[in-house]
Design a protein around this motif. Structure first.
Motif, PDB file in Angstrom:
ATOM      1  N   ASP A  23       0.855  -1.186   0.000  1.00  0.00           N
ATOM      2  CA  ASP A  23       0.000   0.000   0.000  1.00  0.00           C
ATOM      3  C   ASP A  23       0.890   1.234   0.000  1.00  0.00           C
ATOM      4  N   TYR A  24       0.265   2.370  -0.248  1.00  0.00           N
ATOM      5  CA  TYR A  24       0.990   3.626  -0.403  1.00  0.00           C
ATOM      6  C   TYR A  24       0.131   4.743   0.159  1.00  0.00           C
ATOM      7  N   LEU A  25       0.731   5.599   0.950  1.00  0.00           N
ATOM      8  CA  LEU A  25      -0.005   6.718   1.527  1.00  0.00           C
ATOM      9  C   LEU A  25       0.831   7.976   1.368  1.00  0.00           C
ATOM     10  N   SER A  26       0.222   9.022   0.835  1.00  0.00           N
ATOM     11  CA  SER A  26       0.934  10.277   0.598  1.00  0.00           C
ATOM     12  C   SER A  26       0.941  11.144   1.855  1.00  0.00           C
ATOM     13  N   LYS A  27       2.026  11.889   2.032  1.00  0.00           N
ATOM     14  CA  LYS A  27       2.106  12.898   3.094  1.00  0.00           C
ATOM     15  C   LYS A  27       1.575  14.218   2.564  1.00  0.00           C
ATOM     16  N   PRO A  28       0.901  15.012   3.386  1.00  0.00           N
ATOM     17  CA  PRO A  28       0.469  14.706   4.758  1.00  0.00           C
ATOM     18  C   PRO A  28      -0.636  13.655   4.758  1.00  0.00           C
ATOM     19  N   PHE A  29      -0.728  12.878   5.829  1.00  0.00           N
ATOM     20  CA  PHE A  29      -1.690  11.782   5.878  1.00  0.00           C
ATOM     21  C   PHE A  29      -2.385  11.763   7.236  1.00  0.00           C
ATOM     22  N   SER A  30      -3.502  11.065   7.267  1.00  0.00           N
ATOM     23  CA  SER A  30      -4.243  10.875   8.521  1.00  0.00           C
ATOM     24  C   SER A  30      -3.679   9.651   9.240  1.00  0.00           C
ATOM     25  N   PRO A  31      -3.201   9.813  10.470  1.00  0.00           N
ATOM     26  CA  PRO A  31      -2.696   8.648  11.210  1.00  0.00           C
ATOM     27  C   PRO A  31      -3.738   7.549  11.360  1.00  0.00           C
ATOM     28  N   MET A  32      -4.993   7.920  11.546  1.00  0.00           N
ATOM     29  CA  MET A  32      -6.040   6.906  11.682  1.00  0.00           C
ATOM     30  C   MET A  32      -6.263   6.165  10.366  1.00  0.00           C
ATOM     31  N   GLU A  33      -6.145   6.877   9.239  1.00  0.00           N
ATOM     32  CA  GLU A  33      -6.252   6.192   7.954  1.00  0.00           C
ATOM     33  C   GLU A  33      -5.102   5.200   7.800  1.00  0.00           C
ATOM     34  N   LEU A  34      -3.915   5.595   8.249  1.00  0.00           N
ATOM     35  CA  LEU A  34      -2.766   4.690   8.186  1.00  0.00           C
ATOM     36  C   LEU A  34      -3.043   3.428   9.012  1.00  0.00           C
ATOM     37  N   VAL A  35      -3.607   3.597  10.197  1.00  0.00           N
ATOM     38  CA  VAL A  35      -3.932   2.441  11.036  1.00  0.00           C
ATOM     39  C   VAL A  35      -4.901   1.512  10.306  1.00  0.00           C
ATOM     40  N   LEU A  36      -5.917   2.076   9.666  1.00  0.00           N
ATOM     41  CA  LEU A  36      -6.881   1.265   8.923  1.00  0.00           C
ATOM     42  C   LEU A  36      -6.209   0.525   7.769  1.00  0.00           C
ATOM     43  N   ARG A  37      -5.253   1.185   7.123  1.00  0.00           N
ATOM     44  CA  ARG A  37      -4.536   0.533   6.027  1.00  0.00           C
ATOM     45  C   ARG A  37      -3.634  -0.584   6.545  1.00  0.00           C
ATOM     46  N   VAL A  38      -3.008  -0.354   7.691  1.00  0.00           N
ATOM     47  CA  VAL A  38      -2.199  -1.404   8.314  1.00  0.00           C
ATOM     48  C   VAL A  38      -3.077  -2.620   8.616  1.00  0.00           C
ATOM     49  N   GLN A  39      -4.237  -2.382   9.191  1.00  0.00           N
ATOM     50  CA  GLN A  39      -5.146  -3.477   9.513  1.00  0.00           C
ATOM     51  C   GLN A  39      -5.584  -4.218   8.245  1.00  0.00           C
ATOM     52  N   ALA A  40      -5.859  -3.466   7.183  1.00  0.00           N
ATOM     53  CA  ALA A  40      -6.312  -4.085   5.937  1.00  0.00           C
ATOM     54  C   ALA A  40      -5.211  -4.942   5.304  1.00  0.00           C
ATOM     55  N   VAL A  41      -3.986  -4.430   5.287  1.00  0.00           N
ATOM     56  CA  VAL A  41      -2.876  -5.192   4.699  1.00  0.00           C
ATOM     57  C   VAL A  41      -2.623  -6.467   5.494  1.00  0.00           C
ATOM     58  N   LEU A  42      -2.660  -6.382   6.818  1.00  0.00           N
ATOM     59  CA  LEU A  42      -2.426  -7.568   7.640  1.00  0.00           C
ATOM     60  C   LEU A  42      -3.573  -8.577   7.500  1.00  0.00           C
ATOM     61  N   ARG A  43      -4.806  -8.085   7.323  1.00  0.00           N
ATOM     62  CA  ARG A  43      -5.928  -9.004   7.070  1.00  0.00           C
ATOM     63  C   ARG A  43      -5.728  -9.741   5.760  1.00  0.00           C
ATOM     64  N   ARG A  44      -5.287  -9.000   4.733  1.00  0.00           N
ATOM     65  CA  ARG A  44      -5.057  -9.637   3.438  1.00  0.00           C
ATOM     66  C   ARG A  44      -3.950 -10.678   3.545  1.00  0.00           C
ATOM     67  N   ALA A  45      -2.886 -10.327   4.273  1.00  0.00           N
ATOM     68  CA  ALA A  45      -1.774 -11.266   4.434  1.00  0.00           C
ATOM     69  C   ALA A  45      -2.236 -12.518   5.175  1.00  0.00           C
ATOM     70  N   SER A  46      -3.079 -12.329   6.204  1.00  0.00           N
ATOM     71  CA  SER A  46      -3.610 -13.461   6.953  1.00  0.00           C
ATOM     72  C   SER A  46      -4.543 -14.297   6.092  1.00  0.00           C
ATOM     73  N   GLY A  47      -5.381 -13.616   5.301  1.00  0.00           N
ATOM     74  CA  GLY A  47      -6.299 -14.323   4.411  1.00  0.00           C
ATOM     75  C   GLY A  47      -5.566 -15.128   3.364  1.00  0.00           C
ATOM     76  N   LEU A  48      -4.452 -14.576   2.874  1.00  0.00           N
ATOM     77  CA  LEU A  48      -3.654 -15.286   1.878  1.00  0.00           C
ATOM     78  C   LEU A  48      -3.080 -16.563   2.477  1.00  0.00           C
ATOM     79  N   LYS A  49      -2.620 -16.476   3.728  1.00  0.00           N
ATOM     80  CA  LYS A  49      -2.066 -17.662   4.377  1.00  0.00           C
ATOM     81  C   LYS A  49      -3.132 -18.726   4.558  1.00  0.00           C
ATOM     82  N   LYS A  50      -4.365 -18.310   4.892  1.00  0.00           N
ATOM     83  CA  LYS A  50      -5.450 -19.282   5.052  1.00  0.00           C
ATOM     84  C   LYS A  50      -5.788 -19.942   3.727  1.00  0.00           C
ATOM     85  N   ARG A  51      -5.819 -19.148   2.659  1.00  0.00           N
ATOM     86  CA  ARG A  51      -6.111 -19.704   1.334  1.00  0.00           C
ATOM     87  C   ARG A  51      -5.013 -20.657   0.897  1.00  0.00           C
ATOM     88  N   GLU A  52      -3.825 -20.451   1.461  1.00  0.00           N
ATOM     89  CA  GLU A  52      -2.682 -21.259   1.041  1.00  0.00           C
ATOM     90  C   GLU A  52      -2.643 -22.610   1.741  1.00  0.00           C
TER      91      GLU A  52
END
Length: 233
Positions: free
Chosen positions: A99-128
C-alpha cells in the motif's frame, strides 16, 4: 494470541510518536527506526509483521530498504511519501509494496490501512492451505511458496508469487491488468497498470523455459493475461 508487530521507519520524531500512539491504541506492538540501516537491523532482530516506511531516509534511502524488505524478507510494506510524488508511487508498486499513503496523511487512515494489509496477508495464508499443484512441469506449493520448473527450484518475491498463484490456480481465466492490479496490489489507480506488465515480464524470466515464447503465462492481446499450457509442453 500474540500482538502483531509494526515497524515504523521515519526520521521525523513527531511522525513516529503520532503513528506509534495510534497503532498502539489499535492493539499493535510498535518498533521504530530513524534511518534505513537501523530499519534493516530491527527487521533482522525483531521480525516485524509489517513495515511502515518513509522514503526520505538518511544513510540508506527508503526505496533501497523497500527492495531489501520485499526481496529478502517478504514482509508487507506500506510506503509513506511526499504528496504528489507519482514516480515514487509507481516505483513502489513495481517493487511489490502492499500500500501507499501520501504525506500529509491521517494517522487513523494509516492504522486502517495497516489493519487491511495484515488481514489480506492473513487471508492469503489461510487460502494457502491448498495442496501443491503441478501443471505442465510447473509445480506451485501455496503452503511453502515453493515453486519449481521441471524439478528446479525458482525464487520469487512475494508479489511475484501472488501473481503466479492467481493465474496458476485459475487456468484459462483471462485477467485484465486492472483486475490483477486490484487483486494482487489492491490498487485501483490506472497509472499503476504498467506495474503488472513489469511483474509479468520478471515472472516469465523466472518460470518460462523461453520467456519470448511463453509456455505458461500467455498474453491475451487487448485484454490481459491468462495461464494456459502450450501444446508443445
Amino acid at each position: 494470541m500474540a500482538c502483531e508487530k509494526v515497524l515504523v521507519v521515519d526520521d521525523d520524531a513527531k511522525i513516529i510518536k503520532i503513528v506509534c500512539h495510534c497503532l498502539e491504541k489499535a492493539g499493535f506492538l510498535t518498533l521504530t527506526a530513524v534511518d534505513g540501516e537501523q530499519a534493516l537491523q530491527v527487521v533482522e532482530a525483531e521480525e516485524p509483521d509489517l513495515v511502515v516506511l518513509d522514503l526520505m531516509l538518511p544513510k540508506l534511502n527508503g526505496l533501497d530498504v523497500c527492495r531489501i524488505l520485499i526481496e529478502e524478507h517478504d514482509i508487507p510494506v506500506i510506503i509513506l511519501s511526499a504528496k504528489g510524488d507519482e514516480l515514487d508511487r509507481i516505483t513502489g508498486f513495481r517493487m511489490g509494496v502492499d500500500d501507499y499513503l501520501s504525506k500529509p496523511f491521517s494517522p487513523m487512515e494509516l492504522v486502517l490501512r495497516v489493519q487491511a494489509v495484515l488481514r489480506r496477508a492473513s487471508g492469503l495464508k489461510k487460502r494457502e492451505n491448498s495442496q501443491a499443484l503441478v501443471r505442465g512441469g510447473l509445480e506451485v506449493d501455496p503452503k511453502t511458496r515453493r515453486v519449481a520448473v521441471d524439478g528446479k527450484m525458482v525464487s520469487l518475491t512475494g508479489k511475484e508469487f501472488e501473481l503466479l498463484w492467481l493465474l496458476f490456480s485459475n487456468p484459462q481465466q483471462v485477467f485484465t491488468r486492472m483486475q490483477l492490479l486490484k487483486k494482487v496490489w489492491h490498487s485501483d489507480y490506472q497509472g499503476d497498470e504498467n506495474t503488472v506488465t513489469v511483474h509479468v515480464r520478471r515472472l516469465r524470466e523466472k518460470v518460462e523455459p523461453d520467456p519470448a515464447e511463453p509456455r505458461y503465462i500467455k498474453t491475451v492481446w487487448g485484454l490481459g493475461y491468462k495461464f494456459e499450457i502450450s501444446e508443445k509442453s
